[in-house]
Design a protein around this motif. Structure first.
Motif, PDB file in Angstrom:
ATOM      1  N   VAL A 115      52.164  76.532  32.434  1.00 54.40           N
ATOM      2  CA  VAL A 115      51.379  76.392  33.669  1.00 54.40           C
ATOM      3  C   VAL A 115      50.904  77.761  34.152  1.00 54.40           C
ATOM      4  CG1 VAL A 115      51.459  75.684  36.097  1.00 54.40           C
ATOM      5  CG2 VAL A 115      52.415  74.186  34.321  1.00 54.40           C
ATOM      6  N   SER A 116      51.740  78.770  34.052  1.00 52.09           N
ATOM      7  CA  SER A 116      51.335  80.129  34.429  1.00 52.09           C
ATOM      8  C   SER A 116      50.164  80.608  33.577  1.00 52.09           C
ATOM      9  CB  SER A 116      52.515  81.101  34.295  1.00 52.09           C
ATOM     10  OG  SER A 116      53.536  80.764  35.197  1.00 52.09           O
ATOM     11  N   LYS A 117      50.212  80.308  32.287  1.00 55.78           N
ATOM     12  CA  LYS A 117      49.111  80.687  31.388  1.00 55.78           C
ATOM     13  C   LYS A 117      47.837  79.921  31.745  1.00 55.78           C
ATOM     14  CE  LYS A 117      51.942  81.997  27.414  1.00 55.78           C
ATOM     15  NZ  LYS A 117      52.346  81.622  26.042  1.00 55.78           N
ATOM     16  N   ILE A 118      47.991  78.656  32.129  1.00 52.59           N
ATOM     17  CA  ILE A 118      46.826  77.861  32.531  1.00 52.59           C
ATOM     18  C   ILE A 118      46.173  78.481  33.760  1.00 52.59           C
ATOM     19  CG2 ILE A 118      46.142  75.648  33.551  1.00 52.59           C
ATOM     20  CD1 ILE A 118      48.190  74.321  31.587  1.00 52.59           C
ATOM     21  N   SER A 170      53.317  72.775  41.306  1.00 53.24           N
ATOM     22  CA  SER A 170      52.818  74.058  41.773  1.00 53.24           C
ATOM     23  C   SER A 170      52.366  73.925  43.220  1.00 53.24           C
ATOM     24  CB  SER A 170      51.605  74.493  40.950  1.00 53.24           C
ATOM     25  OG  SER A 170      51.843  74.376  39.583  1.00 53.24           O
ATOM     26  N   GLU A 171      52.816  74.859  44.049  1.00 53.38           N
ATOM     27  CA  GLU A 171      52.355  74.926  45.433  1.00 53.38           C
ATOM     28  C   GLU A 171      51.275  75.999  45.496  1.00 53.38           C
ATOM     29  OE1 GLU A 171      54.247  75.763  49.862  1.00 53.38           O
ATOM     30  OE2 GLU A 171      55.352  76.390  48.077  1.00 53.38           O
ATOM     31  N   LEU A 172      50.115  75.638  46.065  1.00 49.36           N
ATOM     32  CA  LEU A 172      48.984  76.561  46.089  1.00 49.36           C
ATOM     33  C   LEU A 172      48.282  76.552  47.437  1.00 49.36           C
ATOM     34  CD1 LEU A 172      48.691  74.670  43.217  1.00 49.36           C
ATOM     35  CD2 LEU A 172      47.252  76.608  42.731  1.00 49.36           C
ATOM     36  N   MET A 191      62.047  82.420  32.157  1.00 46.89           N
ATOM     37  CA  MET A 191      61.018  81.460  32.519  1.00 46.89           C
ATOM     38  C   MET A 191      61.023  80.335  31.478  1.00 46.89           C
ATOM     39  SD  MET A 191      56.867  82.045  32.980  1.00 46.89           S
ATOM     40  CE  MET A 191      57.103  83.503  33.942  1.00 46.89           C
ATOM     41  N   SER A 192      60.989  79.102  31.962  1.00 46.16           N
ATOM     42  CA  SER A 192      61.006  77.963  31.043  1.00 46.16           C
ATOM     43  C   SER A 192      59.673  77.813  30.315  1.00 46.16           C
ATOM     44  CB  SER A 192      61.312  76.677  31.809  1.00 46.16           C
ATOM     45  OG  SER A 192      60.151  76.232  32.468  1.00 46.16           O
ATOM     46  N   LYS A 193      59.708  77.058  29.260  1.00 45.97           N
ATOM     47  CA  LYS A 193      58.506  76.826  28.436  1.00 45.97           C
ATOM     48  C   LYS A 193      57.379  76.202  29.259  1.00 45.97           C
ATOM     49  CE  LYS A 193      58.771  73.307  25.667  1.00 45.97           C
ATOM     50  NZ  LYS A 193      59.049  72.381  24.565  1.00 45.97           N
ATOM     51  N   HIS A 194      57.693  75.182  30.081  1.00 42.94           N
ATOM     52  CA  HIS A 194      56.642  74.494  30.835  1.00 42.94           C
ATOM     53  C   HIS A 194      56.098  75.351  31.976  1.00 42.94           C
ATOM     54  CE1 HIS A 194      57.391  71.110  28.364  1.00 42.94           C
ATOM     55  NE2 HIS A 194      58.467  70.677  28.987  1.00 42.94           N
TER      56      HIS A 194
END
Length: 138
Positions: A8-11, A87-89, A1-4
């Protein structure tokens, strides 16, 4: 998993826990929140799509959506480009003032600086749905 993508996952994980200070910690001081040159929903006054600059603008956004009852918040996919994550949501919320329910498929665009902080955030969504739900006039 990339840094960015990891950021976003952490956000989104912090959002699910209601941990707004954690989200704010990932933002650059000069973050541009919902910055658009020509956005119909902003012109109509949809409060949760208001444009602003800096962490206080992001805090204002979280205050507004913190009053909403989230029925669904599902991240479908995360896509990455240079210094950006899209991100698709699927999001479904109930507005407290009217009881109106809004369900929408959205894209979120997160832009990063070289230090890995979010410098811009935008929603891409069905503005007509949000204008109607906010009960504002175009």
């Amino acid at each position: 998993m990339s840094k960015h993508i990891e950021t976003v996952s952490k956000i989104y994980k912090a959002f699910g826990k209601g941990d707004i200070p954690a989200i704010i910690s990932y933002l650059a001081d000069e973050v541009r929140w919902e910055e658009w040159n020509d956005n119909t929903a902003q012109k109509a006054g949809v409060p949760w799509l208001k444009s602003g600059k800096g962490k206080p603008a992001a805090m204002d956004f979280f205050k507004v959506i913190g009053e909403m009852k989230f029925r669904q918040f599902e991240v479908i996919s995360l896509m990455e480009g240079p210094n950006q994550v899209a991100s698709e949501l699927v999001v479904e919320v109930e507005l407290p003032s009217t009881g109106t329910i809004v369900k929408d498929e959205e894209m979120h665009l997160w832009s990063f600086n070289d230090a890995g902080k979010v410098v811009r955030f935008r929603h891409y969504l069905d503005t007509a749905k949000h204008i109607a739900a906010a009960n504002v006039k175009v």
